[in-house]
Design a protein around this motif. Structure first.
Motif, PDB file in Angstrom:
ATOM      1  N   MET E 103       0.829  -1.207   0.000  1.00  0.00           N
ATOM      2  CA  MET E 103       0.000   0.000   0.000  1.00  0.00           C
ATOM      3  C   MET E 103       0.857   1.249   0.000  1.00  0.00           C
ATOM      4  O   MET E 103       0.560   2.232  -0.650  1.00  0.00           O
ATOM      5  CB  MET E 103      -0.925  -0.009   1.218  1.00  0.00           C
ATOM      6  CG  MET E 103      -1.845  -1.223   1.226  1.00  0.00           C
ATOM      7  SD  MET E 103      -2.895  -1.277   2.677  1.00  0.00           S
ATOM      8  CE  MET E 103      -4.196  -0.161   2.169  1.00  0.00           C
ATOM      9  N   ARG E 106       1.987   2.256  -3.182  1.00  0.00           N
ATOM     10  CA  ARG E 106       0.945   2.916  -3.975  1.00  0.00           C
ATOM     11  C   ARG E 106       0.640   4.312  -3.453  1.00  0.00           C
ATOM     12  O   ARG E 106      -0.350   4.925  -3.846  1.00  0.00           O
ATOM     13  CB  ARG E 106      -0.331   2.069  -3.958  1.00  0.00           C
ATOM     14  CG  ARG E 106      -0.265   0.911  -4.927  1.00  0.00           C
ATOM     15  CD  ARG E 106      -1.402  -0.060  -4.722  1.00  0.00           C
ATOM     16  NE  ARG E 106      -1.288  -1.192  -5.629  1.00  0.00           N
ATOM     17  CZ  ARG E 106      -0.288  -2.063  -5.619  1.00  0.00           C
ATOM     18  NH1 ARG E 106       0.688  -1.914  -4.748  1.00  0.00           N
ATOM     19  NH2 ARG E 106      -0.260  -3.062  -6.492  1.00  0.00           N
ATOM     20  N   ILE E 108      -0.593   5.374  -0.741  1.00  0.00           N
ATOM     21  CA  ILE E 108      -1.857   5.576  -0.032  1.00  0.00           C
ATOM     22  C   ILE E 108      -1.539   6.244   1.299  1.00  0.00           C
ATOM     23  O   ILE E 108      -0.503   5.979   1.915  1.00  0.00           O
ATOM     24  CB  ILE E 108      -2.558   4.214   0.185  1.00  0.00           C
ATOM     25  CG1 ILE E 108      -2.840   3.576  -1.181  1.00  0.00           C
ATOM     26  CG2 ILE E 108      -3.823   4.365   0.990  1.00  0.00           C
ATOM     27  CD1 ILE E 108      -3.369   2.174  -1.105  1.00  0.00           C
ATOM     28  N   SER E 109      -2.426   7.105   1.747  1.00  0.00           N
ATOM     29  CA  SER E 109      -2.122   7.881   2.954  1.00  0.00           C
ATOM     30  C   SER E 109      -2.087   6.961   4.173  1.00  0.00           C
ATOM     31  O   SER E 109      -2.739   5.927   4.223  1.00  0.00           O
ATOM     32  CB  SER E 109      -3.172   8.960   3.169  1.00  0.00           C
ATOM     33  OG  SER E 109      -4.340   8.377   3.698  1.00  0.00           O
ATOM     34  N   GLU E 112      -5.382   6.081   5.803  1.00  0.00           N
ATOM     35  CA  GLU E 112      -6.175   5.135   5.040  1.00  0.00           C
ATOM     36  C   GLU E 112      -5.614   3.728   5.195  1.00  0.00           C
ATOM     37  O   GLU E 112      -6.358   2.760   5.375  1.00  0.00           O
ATOM     38  CB  GLU E 112      -6.157   5.552   3.565  1.00  0.00           C
ATOM     39  CG  GLU E 112      -7.299   4.948   2.771  1.00  0.00           C
ATOM     40  CD  GLU E 112      -7.311   5.486   1.347  1.00  0.00           C
ATOM     41  OE1 GLU E 112      -7.772   4.777   0.447  1.00  0.00           O
ATOM     42  OE2 GLU E 112      -6.828   6.625   1.153  1.00  0.00           O
ATOM     43  N   ILE E 113      -4.281   3.638   5.141  1.00  0.00           N
ATOM     44  CA  ILE E 113      -3.645   2.320   5.303  1.00  0.00           C
ATOM     45  C   ILE E 113      -4.083   1.708   6.618  1.00  0.00           C
ATOM     46  O   ILE E 113      -4.517   0.563   6.702  1.00  0.00           O
ATOM     47  CB  ILE E 113      -2.107   2.456   5.256  1.00  0.00           C
ATOM     48  CG1 ILE E 113      -1.644   2.826   3.842  1.00  0.00           C
ATOM     49  CG2 ILE E 113      -1.439   1.156   5.687  1.00  0.00           C
ATOM     50  CD1 ILE E 113      -0.147   2.977   3.692  1.00  0.00           C
ATOM     51  N   ASP E 116      -7.744   0.666   6.534  1.00  0.00           N
ATOM     52  CA  ASP E 116      -7.954  -0.518   5.692  1.00  0.00           C
ATOM     53  C   ASP E 116      -7.454  -1.789   6.373  1.00  0.00           C
ATOM     54  O   ASP E 116      -8.104  -2.828   6.328  1.00  0.00           O
ATOM     55  CB  ASP E 116      -7.217  -0.359   4.355  1.00  0.00           C
ATOM     56  CG  ASP E 116      -7.993   0.535   3.411  1.00  0.00           C
ATOM     57  OD1 ASP E 116      -9.006   1.113   3.859  1.00  0.00           O
ATOM     58  OD2 ASP E 116      -7.597   0.653   2.238  1.00  0.00           O
TER      59      ASP E 116
END
Ligand SMILES: Nc1ncnc2c1ncn2[C@@H]1O[C@H](COP(=O)(O)OP(=O)(O)OP(=O)(O)O)[C@@H](O)[C@H]1O
Ligand SMILES: Nc1ncnc2c1ncn2[C@@H]1O[C@H](COP(=O)(O)OP(=O)(O)OP(=O)(O)O)[C@@H](O)[C@H]1O
Ligand SMILES: [Mg+2]
Ligand SMILES: [Mg+2]
Lengths: 311, 356, 283, 324, 324
Positions: E103, E106, E108-109, E112-113, E116
């Motif tokens: 992640m 990618r 992703i903040s 968010e990680i 998730d």
């Protein structure tokens, strides 16, 4: 004659206070001999334990007895025949050894050389190790064995022949020249050991990283390398310590401009009495001990044995 | 400032005790008034370490046509001078300008060869070192020594001639005592014919020498025989006077060890300084030579390595002076065999070493 | 497609740096030594005289035999002792054996000179052993210095831990059930060793042997500090050629002779390593 | 089957230094039976087997084989033969060498060895593989040779420690039948260790269910399946549903769940999943409080869909006190 | 389930230098289905899966995912996620680091990680294990984390290569149900590889049966179970008996054997063995020429004993030409 000499010394009422230590040692050993009835011991601990104990004692005495003796001598001021334990303890020889500024300089040079050698060896050898572990390319075995064969040529002969090249490239007496010598000495294990370590990294673990989006380079740096780190660390340690102790090649291509602990040790062993040599031996061995303590978690006898056999 | 100092490099070689003394001299030089102008650096080649010796290095550099080297000043014995010249030619060294070495006037002794090219700075000789507890009257002559060896089997040892000067002196004198004195300073291969008698003597002595594990052993290096003496495994050895004295002082040789000279004496050396033609800073080199003959430097050499001073030693106070008493520099037997020396060693390796 | 091509070349690119170093600083100097060994010192013409010298001169021949003798004894003692130790380490589960496993590692990291020096202080005629003996009124002059005994002893100090490690690793690869099933069908300890342990580990024994062989034929420090005057080990003989006699052509020839002796052992190693027996295939 | 006692284990205990192990083991193994030690990992099955084989010093108790005390004999002196989970064969020996090794040690004549091996390979359906090396055989074939090797020495008892667990499902099945056949043919006594209850059920004459170093129940497969003495045994052998009803635990097998039309059944639930498992289907019913598993024959699955509400009754059930 | 095509494999071939490999593979994988590649060892299952994941250069053919050609993309550029049989996780990273590695790549903040991962761990019933290292987890838990790691990156297709085969039987079962639940919950597309037909039957929407590098049959579990197109498929899926009758091969499943009273059945045989397999029993009947396997429910086994002569009829059977 010698024996009476010794008895005289031991029984003399004004026994030199310096000698009291080894007199008590003598008594200790004698009473130990009497008290330690081997047969009784045998029955007390059982056959298996008894033999285990014997093996372990012989092992320790043979491999570690001499080193321990040297350590003790390092702190002796006087150690004359026939004393078992030095007549006088002290730091006389430490003062002597440490008072020479060339020595302090040689310690610094040694470490500098060892660090450079290790770093260069890592840069040069790790890619090869990885290739050997991961690819089944033509000439792979030949490549591996070429390091073995280069070990088959006598070191002194090789150094001298290298010396001729070094003269041509003005590498004589330079750090770079010595590093090259240390490097070729360490390449065998520096390739074989990490190759074993890389082989133990499961391909799936690399593939999983690729799968989640890591590039080949990132996969190597963040997955493969950390997973192989213990093996690489052990190999680096070999290189580092090997460089610290190397004397022959350093003498031939670096001396006298490049002075290391090991080359100094040569002179000390050849030209000085035991007690001075002991100090030097202790100084020379210290890095080994420190590094072994540091890495002891990764020193798995079976793993090291396996990689040393080129597997 | 530091940068403005001219760097003078002094090259030397030999045993480690010489290195230590020379390092002290180097420090002293840099702290003396010469030190304001020059900075002395020492490059020291330890003997017996397998590395190329100073002579080979210098010859190689000379032959390669190099001119700007840092071989500003070298230490060499007068006997070595011959082989330098033999291989490198007369002009391998630059003649000394004695006006720039005022202390040279104080010299009590001179070199046998190359007077214009090298300046002597210390003397040293091989002597007998013995354990005075067991040897009450040491042999006075070589004949007495050989007889003592036969009478006291296993109590004498000399080191292999290739590994150190003490053993080499014993072998050389044993061989050359049967020959005219001038042979000692000749490189004429014809003299080889006359070695036979000496080698017969060495062979005869062989079974009476120090034994270990049932066979005769010749230790390696000068220190090897001294270790045997220290550990009471032998009673007499040939040794460099300076090494013995120094080690008695350090306590590594028991105080029962004494030295004495025999007649005809073992060979000794006068060590000297010379300026290779391919070196740089000649003024600096002269300054160092001058300093080496100062009382300060001679004192250091006497103190640290029991070197025999070549200037009037009456002003020098040192425990070692007493011990050196009776060793007269002027009566040293000087050898200068050149490549014959190597051949002598080789012959010894082939004829004496393999004896059972 | 270019991707595939790159993949094909990748291993060669990766091995290039170390290969270059080996070529320039090992292969080239060795080759030039080989050439030099065939050159007459004065005329520079082709000659066998240097080889002839080493193979016919009785002293030099004695040196070669002496070296081989020392190496062979060393290997014999080492292999026996190492198998013994390795078997103990592998099959004993006691704490002592764990300790010993660790302790076998350390001698590898002890500077060689220090080790030789330490052992000399113990075994020389005036060494610790004799001094201890004197405490009991005994003369224990071992007489191990200055002859092959001391050298062999010292070689054992270096090579036993090393060989033990390699053999121990091989034995660790032998499943317990292999040994247990042999016991189960009634095999004695010796039969288990002969029929199971030895055939399953002899290759690693050969690996260890090769390294010991390589290390000892050209060894210098040990014989230099412990050896006698004659005969000499080849490492010292070679050193003499450089250092005392400065005969570089002869030195080159001796180097090549030593190389050939070592290569013999290296070839045995490579041969056993490359030859996969039927039962090892696909493992 | 005669009722002769082949092996007698009296009050056996083996406690490892860390306190784990087995104790209070009393067993009689009859001649010609397959006795299975069954239990979850770590319950001590292997420990008992290795004690029988002589690979362990027991802490307490005694072992008699053929009425002779063997408790302190080493493996090579015991009339037992052992087959391990894997790595049984000696990889550097051919099949023939593997088989003859033990026989040679017994000084059996060459001819006899050859004859015996041929016969045994035929029994194992492995004729012609004499010259192969273990790595040239499949896992199942290797285990056959391992069994053959033990059998050739005519052990009083054959000990098998999860011999089939490293094999593929299909081959495992096949090997089980094979073992039953050979055992019946030669009438040997087998002690078999497994953690797979299906395996235990399918090949044992008697099963010893173990729990944490103790014997929980001994009996024939039917006895144990039908009358598990404790909740532990019940849940370990076959599938078992547990419902809490009025403070009691009602246990019943999935095949005893009878799915009824509409609301005729005692219990109501929603079908959560249907898994086809070959000739039958496994259905999970969510009653709101419990998940109940039911097995129904394949031909009755047509009307059943996920998320459908159904009712069911129990054909048969056992009741345990709570905490039992 | 929509019929959207997620993955399209056109005439794929991958031939290894030694000649092994797969060829003529044409497959369409629909969005939201579990497609299983099933076949014996060496038939090429892994090869296809690795070709999908980008770990192999294919010899021929093309692969489209979401209608985009990916045939020559490296793994890191493909919208696939792979779960291997074992050694999935990076042992030097915690669970959290394992999960976040991809992640982070990618971009992703962090928040968010974190969110998730928490959600995913909850789905996997692994909440609270963020700080653990892989070696502190059981095999089953490790595989869950491996699945989670792939799912977090929302792959178009999840590729799984025998992900459960290293696990214990009990845990394997559990993981299958788990996978079905998660797949349904998230509606992901899964390509699953196994050699265990039971596993394939129990969790697939469709099965691709493979034989020696070729596709032998594609269909739903029921289709394949009921109508195996070849003898090979028939024998591979479920248990199957084959009788040779009048030059033809009659195939029938053990559960389709009906044991009759006395001589009412079509065929006669002697019962050779009875194996109790929990809720049913497997019976082997020797007809003299063949061995026939029959499954009967446990409650009907009372009257059946070994060595008894019985007759049986076939409920259902398929006929193959010889040699098919
Ligand atoms: N050598 C040993 N030292 C200490 N504990 C041990 C030893 N061998 C086994 N144990 C412990 O004893 C217990 C029983 O072990 P055992 O091997 O008999 O179990 P098992 O039933 O065979 O299990 P599995 O099905 O996993 O093989 C376990 O808790 C195990 O950890
Ligand atoms: N890298 C490779 N080089 C050569 N042949 C290979 C390679 N990988 C696989 N093969 C061969 O290709 C065929 C298919 O292999 P694959 O791994 O796809 O089979 P599989 O169905 O996954 O088997 P398994 O169930 O054993 O994993 C086999 O015969 C195998 O030996
Ligand atoms: Mg077990
Ligand atoms: Mg596969």
């Amino acid at each position: 004659m010698i024996e009476t000499e010794f008895n005289k010394a031991a029984n003399s009422p004004i026994a030199n206070p310096k000698n009291s230590l080894w007199i008590s040692l003598k008594e200790g050993i004698q009473s130990f001999g009497k008290g330690l009835n081997l047969r009784r011991f045998y029955h007390a601990v059982g056959k298996k334990k008894f033999w285990e104990f014997i093996i372990f004692s012989v092992f320790l005495l043979f491999f570690y007895g001499p080193l321990l003796n040297t350590f003790i001598l390092a702190f002796a001021n006087t150690y004359q025949f026939p004393a078992v334990v030095p007549q006088e303890f002290g730091f006389q020889w430490w003062e002597f050894v440490l008072s020479q500024n060339s020595l302090v300089e040689s310690i610094a040079t040694s470490f500098l050389l060892a660090i450079i050698t290790t770093v260069v060896a890592l840069l040069v050898c790790l890619p090869s190790a990885y290739a050997i572990a991961r690819y089944n390319f033509k000439g792979r075995k030949l490549f591996m064995f070429s390091f073995l064969l280069s070990n088959a040529f006598p070191k002194i002969g090789l150094y001298t022949a290298i010396g001729i090249i070094f003269y041509r490239f003005n590498l004589m007496g330079t750090i770079a020249g010595v590093v090259i010598i240390h490097l070729i000495n360490s390449m065998l294990f520096m390739i074989w050991l990490p190759a074993g370590a890389f082989r133990n990294v499961h391909r799936q673990q690399e593939e999983a990283a690729r799968d989640v989006g890591a590039s080949p380079m990132r996969t190597f740096v963040q997955i493969t390398l950390p997973l192989a780190a213990p093996g690489i660390a052990v190999a680096s340690m070999y290189t580092f310590l090997g460089s610290l102790e190397e004397a022959q090649g350093t003498l031939l291509v670096g001396f006298p401009e490049i002075n290391t602990m090991a080359t100094s040790m040569y002179g000390v062993i050849l030209d000085y009495p035991a007690t001075a040599g002991a100090v030097f031996a202790l100084i020379l061995i210290l890095p080994s001990i420190l590094i072994i303590m540091l890495f002891r978690k990764h020193l798995v006898p079976t793993e090291i044995g396996k990689s040393m056999s080129g597997k | 400032g530091e940068e403005s100092k001219e760097v003078v490099t002094l090259w030397a070689g030999g045993s480690d005790n010489v290195r230590i003394a020379m390092e002290s001299v180097t420090d002293a030089f840099n702290n003396s008034e010469y030190g304001d102008k020059y900075e002395l650096e020492l490059e020291y080649i330890l003997s017996g370490s397998g590395t190329q010796g100073l002579r080979d290095r210098l010859l190689a550099a000379t032959k390669a046509g190099e001119t700007e080297t840092d071989y500003d000043l070298i230490l060499l014995s007068d006997s070595e001078y011959t082989s330098y010249v033999a291989e490198g030619g007369e002009d391998i060294l630059t003649p000394v300008d004695f006006d720039k070495v005022p202390n040279a006037a104080r010299l009590k002794s001179s070199v046998a060869v190359g007077e214009d090219y090298i300046v002597p700075y210390r003397g040293t000789t091989v002597v007998l070192a013995y354990n005075s507890d067991t040897v009450l009257t040491p042999p006075q002559t070589s004949e007495e020594l050989y007889q003592w060896i036969k009478d006291n089997p296993g109590r004498f040892a000399y080191n292999t001639p290739g590994s150190g000067g003490a053993g080499s002196a014993f072998v050389t004198t044993s061989v050359y005592n049967f020959m005219p004195e001038e042979a000692l300073t000749s490189q004429d291969a014809a003299w080889k014919e006359e070695w036979t008698q000496g080698f017969e003597l060495l062979e005869e002595l062989h079974p009476h020498l120090y034994q270990s594990g049932g066979s005769v052993v010749y230790p390696n290096k000068n220190q090897g025989t001294l270790d045997l003496l220290a550990n009471q495994e032998v009673d007499i050895v040939p040794a460099w006077a300076d090494m013995v004295i120094q080690q008695i002082g350090q306590g590594t040789l028991p105080e029962s060890i004494k030295i004495s000279q025999i007649t005809p004496s073992f060979t000794g050396n006068i060590d000297a300084m010379g300026m290779p033609a391919i070196g740089g800073d000649k003024d600096g080199a002269h300054a160092v030579m001058d300093f080496m003959l100062s009382e300060e430097a001679q004192g250091i050499l006497l103190d640290e390595m029991a070197a025999i001073p070549l200037i009037d030693a009456s002003n020098l106070e040192s425990e070692n002076s007493v011990l050196l008493e009776g060793l007269d520099v002027s009566s040293f037997r000087v050898t200068s065999l050149g490549t014959l020396g190597t051949e002598l060693n080789e012959k010894w390796d082939q004829e004496i070493a393999p004896l059972q | 497609m270019s991707n595939q091509k790159a993949k094909k070349w990748l291993p060669y690119i990766l091995t290039a740096p170390s290969l270059v170093i080996v070529l320039v600083f090992v292969v080239y100097p060795i080759s030039s030594s080989v050439l030099r060994s065939f050159r007459n010192r004065e005329t520079g013409s082709f000659t066998f005289e240097h080889y002839q010298y080493f193979l016919t001169d009785p002293l030099q021949r004695a040196n070669i035999l002496y070296t081989l003798e020392i190496v062979l004894w060393t290997i014999l003692f080492t292999i026996v002792a190492s198998y013994f130790l390795a078997i103990y380490l592998r099959f004993s589960k006691s704490r002592i054996s764990k300790w010993m496993g660790m302790l076998t590692l350390l001698p590898r990291f002890i500077p060689g000179m220090v080790a030789v020096y330490s052992v000399i202080l113990v075994i020389r005629d005036s060494g610790v052993l004799n001094r201890v003996g004197l405490l009991f009124g005994q003369e224990w002059k071992l007489g191990w210095m200055f002859n092959e005994k001391g050298i062999i002893l010292m070689n054992l100090w270096f090579s036993i831990p090393f060989a033990t490690l390699i053999i121990f690793a091989a034995l660790s690869g032998i499943q317990d059930s292999i040994i247990e099933s042999a016991k189960d069908v009634g095999a004695s300890k010796w039969q288990i060793f002969r029929s199971m342990i030895l055939p399953l580990s002899y290759k690693d024994g050969i690996v260890a042997t090769t390294f010991i062989f390589l290390g000892n034929v050209g060894s210098f420090t040990t014989p230099f500090l412990m050896g006698g005057n004659s005969p000499k080990m080849l490492g010292i003989a070679l050193y003499d050629q450089f250092n005392s006699y400065m005969d570089y052509e002869r030195a080159a020839a001796l180097s090549v002779i030593m190389f050939l002796i070592c290569s013999f052992s290296a070839v045995v190693y490579i041969y056993t390593n490359l030859k996969e027996q039927e039962w090892e295939k696909g493992r | 089957m005669e009722e002769k006692i082949k092996v007698q284990i009296n009050n056996l205990a083996k406690i490892y230094p860390n306190g784990d192990g087995v104790k209070n083991v009393n067993l009689e193994i009859k001649e010609g039976e397959i006795l299975t030690l069954l239990g979850p990992s770590g319950c001590g099955k292997t420990t008992i087997l290795r004690a029988l084989g002589g690979f362990l010093d027991v802490t307490e108790g005694s072992i008699l084989i053929n009425n002779e005390e063997v408790t302190h004999l080493p493996p090579e002196k015991r009339p037992t033969g052992m087959v391990f989970q894997s790595y049984n064969l000696w990889p550097h020996m051919t099949v023939e060498e593997n088989l003859s090794f033990g026989m040679k040690l017994r000084k059996i004549s060459k001819n006899e060895i050859k004859r015996d091996i041929e016969k045994m390979l035929a029994i194992m359906s492995m004729s012609g593989s004499e010259k192969k090396y273990p790595n040239q055989l499949s896992g199942g074939q290797q285990q056959r040779i391992a069994i053959a090797r033990s059998l050739l020495l005519k052990p009083a008892v054959l000990l098998m420690d999860e011999p089939f667990s490293a094999l593929d499902a299909k081959i495992r099945m096949q090997m089980r039948e094979e073992l039953k056949r050979i055992q019946a043919e030669l009438n040997i006594t087998v002690v078999f260790v497994t953690h797979d209850q299906e395996e235990a059920m399918s090949l044992s004459h008697r099963i010893v269910v173990m729990e944490k170093g103790l014997v929980a129940q001994v009996g024939t497969p039917t006895e144990i399946y039908d009358n598990p003495e404790s909740k532990y045994v019940a849940s370990f052998i076959g599938e078992m549903n547990f419902l809490e009803l009025e403070g009691e635990q009602v246990a019943f097998r999935p095949e005893d769940v009878l799915i009824c039309k509409q609301d005729e059944g005692e219990h109501i639930g929603v079908i959560q999943s249907v898994m086809l498992l070959g000739h039958y289907a496994s259905i999970t019913i969510n009653t709101g409080k419990h998940l109940v598993k039911a097995f129904i024959p394949r031909n009755k699955t047509q009307n059943i869909q996920e998320k459908q509400t159904v009712s069911f009754t129990l054909n048969k059930s056992i009741t345990y006190k709570k905490g039992a």
